[in-house]
Design an enzyme around this catalytic site. Structure first.
Site, PDB file in Angstrom:
ATOM      1  N   HIS A   9     153.242  -8.008  42.952  1.00 12.96           N
ATOM      2  CA  HIS A   9     153.324  -9.393  42.478  1.00 12.96           C
ATOM      3  C   HIS A   9     154.786  -9.685  42.183  1.00 12.96           C
ATOM      4  O   HIS A   9     155.338  -9.158  41.215  1.00 12.96           O
ATOM      5  CB  HIS A   9     152.473  -9.581  41.222  1.00 12.96           C
ATOM      6  CG  HIS A   9     151.012  -9.375  41.479  1.00 12.96           C
ATOM      7  ND1 HIS A   9     150.195 -10.383  41.955  1.00 12.96           N
ATOM      8  CD2 HIS A   9     150.227  -8.277  41.354  1.00 12.96           C
ATOM      9  CE1 HIS A   9     148.957  -9.906  42.101  1.00 12.96           C
ATOM     10  NE2 HIS A   9     148.950  -8.628  41.745  1.00 12.96           N
ATOM     11  N   ASP A  46     150.149  -2.388  42.490  1.00 16.12           N
ATOM     12  CA  ASP A  46     149.684  -3.546  41.717  1.00 16.12           C
ATOM     13  C   ASP A  46     150.712  -3.907  40.648  1.00 16.12           C
ATOM     14  O   ASP A  46     150.370  -4.248  39.514  1.00 16.12           O
ATOM     15  CB  ASP A  46     148.309  -3.309  41.085  1.00 16.12           C
ATOM     16  CG  ASP A  46     147.640  -4.628  40.671  1.00 16.12           C
ATOM     17  OD1 ASP A  46     148.260  -5.693  40.874  1.00 16.12           O
ATOM     18  OD2 ASP A  46     146.518  -4.580  40.156  1.00 16.12           O
TER      19      ASP A  46
HETATM   20  O1  DOR Z   1     145.877  -7.054  36.313  1.00 14.38           O
HETATM   21  C1  DOR Z   1     146.081  -7.835  37.222  1.00 14.38           C
HETATM   22  N1  DOR Z   1     147.190  -8.588  37.257  1.00 14.38           N
HETATM   23  N2  DOR Z   1     145.170  -7.944  38.208  1.00 14.38           N
HETATM   24  C2  DOR Z   1     145.283  -8.904  39.136  1.00 14.38           C
HETATM   25  O2  DOR Z   1     144.466  -8.961  40.003  1.00 14.38           O
HETATM   26  C3  DOR Z   1     146.374  -9.901  39.091  1.00 14.38           C
HETATM   27  C4  DOR Z   1     147.534  -9.333  38.412  1.00 14.38           C
HETATM   28  C5  DOR Z   1     148.571 -10.342  38.086  1.00 14.38           C
HETATM   29  O3  DOR Z   1     148.912 -11.149  38.934  1.00 14.38           O
HETATM   30  O4  DOR Z   1     149.122 -10.303  36.971  1.00 14.38           O
END
Ligand code: DOR
Length: 428
Positions: free
Chosen positions: A59, A302
């Protein structure tokens, strides 16, 4: 571009391993062997020389939330973590459901410290209703379609997405498997710890019902399906069983789901809040076994940066997510390779060449052979360090691993032959 030689490292790739010098010129590996010379020599003795790591799940927050991360800072964090490519997730503002937004992410990423590939949304606005212009996004180079952060909950929409993706060469639909109705407003795994702590839970079935359903749909349609950040033992079993039937399924697991459990939530520290949530020791063991036997293809960070003021809110109000790009390699080496859960080549397969293949990233993941792009990472598996949030290159600080002492430090990262990390320092 200057030529350089990586001297005396343990060269590990999908084809095997050997101690050798690696000569790099004009962005390419030109020779692998003994006694190679170049104008510049980078010491790799005691180090592993591997294809650069490839992250399927980062992200980067741009556009829209540049206070938490930017493409530039996220890519720098990635390079410091040994990554030469990351796949940007689509839950930006605006989301990556539009050609112009994807094009701008790719243009900014072209100047960054690692290759930045863009995912594309499955549905417009990630609302799970109407398909995004997948063909147009595919034309811009998008291969991984996902609404990550949100699950495509409607089975009919998922079926259409799979049918459409099947017609796009190299495309894969990647599901964030959490049924919203079952996950509800839960903030952690539903189980003994959530009852004890009085925190609303997200049951394992929020994940498993979606995995089971989508495996059936992918089988019926004859399309590829990828599962993001699997967290439950039962999901691993479902994927294992589907593979034996020949379903074209791949899956990833995040480092925190391999190393932490729901018991960590007893601290009430929002650093441990993530979706899908940290699960039980049984789940951790099953995910590790799934990696070891190849049921799970990839380890994906992630990486989910959040502003400090957001992550400092009470557990149930704080946003989910944790940093990953700068700690994943060392966590995998310390927690999985050192104790013998995975051997080094299995770990690198999951961190580099298998994710490169899933995302269709030509030129990433090796092998380290003449003619291939010099996207390489050089790390000292024995170098120990302590995770200090203030010293991370990411703009955010939300790591659950603060204070952990890890073994495995990136020394150099080469992007198309250029040292973007040199002696542990970012150069871009
Ligand atoms: O913990 C998470 N954070 N899971 C997700 O699917 C999105 C992510 C985020 O964008 O912060």
């Amino acid at each position: 571009m200057p030529e350089l030689v990586l001297r005396g490292g343990r060269v590990v790739d999908a084809t095997g391993e050997r101690v050798a010098d690696v000569l790099v010129r004009d962005g390419l590996v030109v020779a692998v062997g003994e006694g190679l010379e170049a104008a510049t020599t980078l010491d790799a003795s005691g180090c592993v020389v591997a294809p650069g790591l490839v992250d399927l799940h980062a992200h980067l927050r741009e556009p829209g939330d540049e206070d938490a991360e930017t493409i530039e800072t996220g890519a720098r964090a990635a390079a410091l973590g040994g990554y030469t490519a990351v796949l940007a997730m689509p839950n930006t503002t605006p989301p990556l459901d539009d050609g112009a937004v994807v094009a701008s992410v790719l243009a900014t990423g072209a100047r960054a410290a690692c290759e930045v590939a863009s995912s594309g949304c499955i549905t417009k606005g990630r609302r799970g209703e109407e398909l995004a212009p997948m063909g147009e996004l595919h034309g811009l180079g998008v291969r991984v379609f996902t609404d990550d952060g949100a699950c495509v909950a409607d089975a009919g929409v998922m079926r259409r997405a799979l049918e459409y993706a099947r017609s796009l060469p190299g495309a894969v639909v990647a599901q964030h498997a959490e049924d919203p109705a079952l996950a509800g407003r839960g903030s952690m795994h539903e189980g003994e710890w959530s009852s004890r702590l009085g925190i609303r839970g997200r049951p394992a079935e929020a994940e498993t019902v979606v995995v089971a359903r989508d495996l059936l749909l992918a089988e019926r349609v004859g399309a590829r399906i990828h599962f993001l950040h699997l967290s439950t033992a039962r999901a691993v079993e479902l994927v294992r069983e589907a593979r034996t039937r020949g379903v074209a399924v791949t899956a990833e697991v995040a480092p925190h789901h391999l190393t932490l459990t729901d018991a960590h939530c007893a601290t009430f520290d929002p650093a441990f809040k993530v979706h899908p949530p940290l699960r039980t020791r049984t789940d951790v063991e099953a995910l590790r076994a799934g990696l070891a036997d190849g049921t799970i293809d990839a380890i994906a960070t992630d990486h989910a940066p959040h502003r400090a003021e957001d992550k400092e809110r009470p557990f149930e109000e704080a946003p989910p997510g944790m940093l990953g790009l700068e700690t994943t390699l060392a966590l995998v080496l310390t927690e999985l390779v050192e104790p013998g859960v995975l051997d080094l080549r299995q770990a690198l397969a999951a961190l580099s060449w298998r994710p490169a293949a899933i995302a269709g990233l030509a030129g990433q993941g090796g092998p380290i052979e003449p003619g291939n792009p010099a996207n390489l990472c050089v790390f000292d598996p024995a170098a120990t360090w302590e995770v200090e949030p203030a010293r991370l290159a990411s703009r955010a600080r939300n790591t659950p691993f603060a204070g952990w002492k890890l073994a495995g430090r990136v020394r150099h990262t080469l992007l198309r032959g250029e040292p973007v990390v040199l002696d542990g320092e970012a150069r871009r």
